[in-house]
Design a protein around this motif. Structure first.
Motif, short mmCIF file in Angstrom:
data_model
loop_
_atom_site.label_atom_id
_atom_site.label_comp_id
_atom_site.label_asym_id
_atom_site.label_seq_id
_atom_site.Cartn_x
_atom_site.Cartn_y
_atom_site.Cartn_z
N LEU A 123 0.88 -1.17 0.00
CA LEU A 123 0.00 0.00 0.00
C LEU A 123 0.91 1.21 0.00
O LEU A 123 1.70 1.40 0.93
CB LEU A 123 -0.90 0.01 1.24
CG LEU A 123 -1.82 1.20 1.41
CD1 LEU A 123 -2.78 1.35 0.24
CD2 LEU A 123 -2.59 1.09 2.72
N HIS A 124 0.83 2.01 -1.05
CA HIS A 124 1.73 3.16 -1.17
C HIS A 124 1.53 4.09 0.03
O HIS A 124 0.40 4.39 0.41
CB HIS A 124 1.45 3.91 -2.48
CG HIS A 124 2.54 4.86 -2.84
ND1 HIS A 124 2.69 6.07 -2.20
CD2 HIS A 124 3.53 4.78 -3.76
CE1 HIS A 124 3.73 6.70 -2.72
NE2 HIS A 124 4.25 5.93 -3.67
N PRO A 125 2.62 4.56 0.65
CA PRO A 125 2.51 5.44 1.82
C PRO A 125 1.67 6.70 1.57
O PRO A 125 0.93 7.13 2.46
CB PRO A 125 3.96 5.81 2.13
CG PRO A 125 4.77 4.70 1.55
CD PRO A 125 4.02 4.24 0.34
N ALA A 126 1.76 7.28 0.40
CA ALA A 126 0.97 8.48 0.10
C ALA A 126 -0.52 8.15 0.05
O ALA A 126 -1.36 8.95 0.46
CB ALA A 126 1.42 9.11 -1.21
N LEU A 127 -0.85 6.97 -0.43
CA LEU A 127 -2.24 6.55 -0.50
C LEU A 127 -2.79 6.29 0.91
O LEU A 127 -3.90 6.70 1.24
CB LEU A 127 -2.35 5.29 -1.35
CG LEU A 127 -3.72 4.90 -1.87
CD1 LEU A 127 -4.32 6.01 -2.72
CD2 LEU A 127 -3.62 3.62 -2.67
N LEU A 128 -1.99 5.65 1.74
CA LEU A 128 -2.39 5.42 3.13
C LEU A 128 -2.59 6.74 3.86
O LEU A 128 -3.59 6.93 4.56
CB LEU A 128 -1.34 4.57 3.85
CG LEU A 128 -1.57 4.35 5.34
CD1 LEU A 128 -2.88 3.64 5.60
CD2 LEU A 128 -0.40 3.58 5.95
#
Length: 68
Positions: A53-58
């Motif tokens: 899960l991409h950190p920016a998306l989280l």
């Protein structure tokens, strides 16, 4: 829930989010639950496979908590 102006509110509190972390598109509440629609900016798509899960998306998803 109104997501317009959310990043302006964050900025007023000293939190500056760059374009990668502005993926919150919509949010709604059902009872006590808050749901968020988030999207990863297209320029980050090539690196997205490196993450579960991409950190920016989280981070964008977690921003919805500020709306509740």
């Amino acid at each position: 829930l109104d997501v317009d102006g959310l990043h302006d509110r964050f900025a007023a509190q000293g939190f500056a989010y760059g374009p990668a972390f502005r993926g919150l598109r919509a949010a709604w509440q059902l009872g006590e639950e808050i749901y968020a629609e988030v999207a990863l900016p297209a320029d980050l798509a090539p690196e997205a496979a490196r993450f579960g899960l991409h950190p920016a998306l989280l981070d964008s998803a977690l921003q919805a908590a500020a709306l509740g």
